[in-house]
Design a protein around this motif. Structure first.
Motif, short mmCIF file in Angstrom:
data_model
loop_
_atom_site.label_atom_id
_atom_site.label_comp_id
_atom_site.label_asym_id
_atom_site.label_seq_id
_atom_site.Cartn_x
_atom_site.Cartn_y
_atom_site.Cartn_z
N THR A 173 -25.75 -22.33 -32.68
CA THR A 173 -25.85 -23.57 -33.44
C THR A 173 -24.48 -23.92 -34.02
O THR A 173 -23.77 -23.04 -34.50
N MET A 174 -24.13 -25.20 -33.94
CA MET A 174 -22.87 -25.66 -34.54
C MET A 174 -23.03 -27.11 -34.97
O MET A 174 -23.93 -27.82 -34.52
N GLU A 175 -22.14 -27.52 -35.86
CA GLU A 175 -22.12 -28.92 -36.29
C GLU A 175 -21.54 -29.76 -35.16
O GLU A 175 -20.42 -29.51 -34.69
N TRP A 176 -22.31 -30.76 -34.72
CA TRP A 176 -21.83 -31.64 -33.66
C TRP A 176 -22.49 -33.00 -33.79
O TRP A 176 -23.70 -33.06 -33.93
N PRO A 177 -21.74 -34.08 -33.73
CA PRO A 177 -20.27 -34.11 -33.68
C PRO A 177 -19.66 -33.55 -34.98
O PRO A 177 -20.28 -33.58 -36.03
N ARG A 178 -18.43 -33.10 -34.84
CA ARG A 178 -17.72 -32.54 -36.00
C ARG A 178 -17.72 -33.53 -37.15
O ARG A 178 -17.49 -34.72 -36.96
N GLY A 179 -17.98 -33.01 -38.35
CA GLY A 179 -17.96 -33.85 -39.54
C GLY A 179 -19.21 -34.66 -39.75
O GLY A 179 -19.32 -35.39 -40.73
N SER A 180 -20.19 -34.54 -38.83
CA SER A 180 -21.41 -35.36 -38.93
C SER A 180 -22.45 -34.75 -39.86
O SER A 180 -23.36 -35.44 -40.30
N GLY A 181 -22.32 -33.45 -40.12
CA GLY A 181 -23.33 -32.76 -40.91
C GLY A 181 -24.58 -32.42 -40.10
O GLY A 181 -25.52 -31.84 -40.62
N VAL A 182 -24.59 -32.77 -38.83
CA VAL A 182 -25.75 -32.52 -37.96
C VAL A 182 -25.55 -31.21 -37.20
O VAL A 182 -24.53 -31.02 -36.54
N GLN A 183 -26.51 -30.30 -37.36
CA GLN A 183 -26.47 -29.03 -36.63
C GLN A 183 -27.22 -29.19 -35.31
O GLN A 183 -28.34 -29.69 -35.29
N GLN A 184 -26.57 -28.79 -34.23
CA GLN A 184 -27.21 -28.86 -32.91
C GLN A 184 -27.16 -27.49 -32.26
O GLN A 184 -26.25 -26.69 -32.51
N GLU A 185 -28.14 -27.23 -31.41
CA GLU A 185 -28.21 -25.97 -30.69
C GLU A 185 -27.73 -26.18 -29.26
O GLU A 185 -28.08 -27.17 -28.63
N PHE A 186 -26.92 -25.24 -28.77
CA PHE A 186 -26.38 -25.29 -27.42
C PHE A 186 -26.56 -23.94 -26.76
O PHE A 186 -26.52 -22.91 -27.43
#
Length: 167
Positions: free
Chosen positions: A112-125
């Motif tokens: 899991t990482m914040e994506w897009p950067r700076g968006s505050g949205v955590q996404q799983e890849f």
């Protein structure tokens, strides 16, 4: 001087017979996540991961294989391919294992990482988004530069021309 950390991995291979005699195909994975999307050249890796001083390299290679592919490590004899220092400063240790694996059976692990950067949205890849059996020539194009040496070492051992893991 920083050591850059340590990583260990397991490279599955199968022996092939061709015009030039015995050769190999290796199983490698395309690195997942937004940074690697759309890239092919130098965007693939041996299934591997970092480990700390409390874990043995072999145990880390086994753990990372299971985490990244979602399947058990096949039985068989591990062949030491030695170490390679990556551009990042990390030292990678790899073993090879002769085994068949159907890439359709793979269930990649995720991060899991914040994506897009700076968006505050955590996404799983997926850690690795796809896997493929490759000839040494295909692997030379696809693998990140610092890992290509392992395919050459494996190929030399299978052909009976290796003198040491550093060859």
């Amino acid at each position: 001087m920083s050591t850059g950390g340590r990583s260990a991995g397991l490279l599955l291979f199968r022996v092939t017979e061709g015009m030039g005699g015995r050769d190999v195909e290796v199983l490698i994975g395309h690195m997942g996540g937004p940074f690697w999307a759309g890239r092919e050249a130098a965007a693939w890796s041996v299934p591997k991961g970092e480990y700390g001083p409390e874990e043995h390299a072999e145990a880390a290679a086994r753990r990372e294989f299971v985490e990244e592919l979602g399947v058990p490590v096949p039985p068989g004899e591990w062949i030491a391919l030695g170490e390679s220092r990556q551009r990042s400063g990390k030292t990678v240790t790899v073993w090879a294992l002769e085994a068949e694996l159907d890439v359709a059976s793979v269930v990649p692990g995720t991060f899991t990482m914040e994506w897009p950067r700076g968006s505050g949205v955590q996404q799983e890849f997926p850690e690795m988004d796809r896997f493929a059996w490759c000839t040494p020539e295909q692997a030379a194009e696809r693998l990140i530069v610092g890992q290509r040496v392992f395919v050459g070492r494996l190929r030399a051992q299978v052909r009976g021309t290796a003198t040491s893991p550093d060859a």
